[in-house]
Design a protein around this motif. Sequence first.
Motif: not given
Length: 329
Positions: A53-57, A82-86, A89-94, A325-329
């Motif tokens: 429920n963290d809002d990572v927009n 989580v906004d994976l596109y954002a 775009a800014v180079g944050i790994h998720v 292997p568990r990276q989304l972005a």
Amino acid sequence: MKIAVFSCKPYDKRTLSTCAHGTHLEMTYFESRLSMETISLVKDFDAVSCFVNDDVNSEVIHKLKEQGINTIALRCAGFNNVDLYAAKAVGIHVFHVPDYSPTSVAEHAVALIMTLNRKTHRSYHRVKEGNFALEGLLGFNLQGKTVGCVGTGRIGAAFCHIMKGFGCHVICYDIMPSQELIDLGCEYLDLESLYQESDIISLHCPLNASTHHLINSKSLAKMKDGVMIINTSRGALVHAQEAIDGLYSKKIGYLGLDVYEQEGAIFFEDMSSRIIQDSVFQLMLTFPNVVVTGHQGYFTEEALNHIAETTIDNLLNHQNGKNAPRQLA
């Protein structure tokens, strides 16, 4: 590596601290959720760890980048918050935890089915009051019933195995059918046929554009009268107001929810001395054939340990430049 851990409860701190012991990870724990209101807490950290429920927009993502955050380690499988596109775009790994004891959630779905069917929640209170009457507690045999499973990933597959053990006829819907489940005797159908044939429907699919409000007035109209619906996945799979309409019309005979679309303002907190400012949720709780639990499907000792281990492993692998292997972005 300094990590700010958000939405952290005492049980999260215990398991994460144990798993991080002896590493170079420095964990700081915050009970508050990550949002624009709490973004200032990430100053001087390298990474953040978040929950469902963290809002990572997009706005939060850009603020995280400005503060020098380069990594987001989710402690859950879902990532719809989580906004994976954002982030990309800014180079944050998720990173996320795709597999944390799927059996725990599957077993909780079955617990909701059994509670609703045999009305153990009601009989418990009756007996406490010295009332041993059985009228109003009538259930049905699960054996021979048709159970529809929407989504047959790890959790859905575990659920299907359990329901086959009850002697149910299990039918499934998934864009990628599982040969293992077909060999088990499960049958894959299109979604409309699953709606039409199921006595019980359990949702085990991710939340995305195609599954948002999957359970609504139109889909309910295709189902059997008195259908049982179970949701242990994501709250927005069910249109809450239209589910209430289905309860009034008796189209829905039983409703079991471990998740709720607006749960972010309610779940994981002690609200017992406060007025819950959600009239739809409050109304839903008044129905005798509705059971709601507070997103506890994952909450087992095994799952908590696995979440902590995977989260720490994701952070260490990223820190050391290893494959993720568990990276989304």
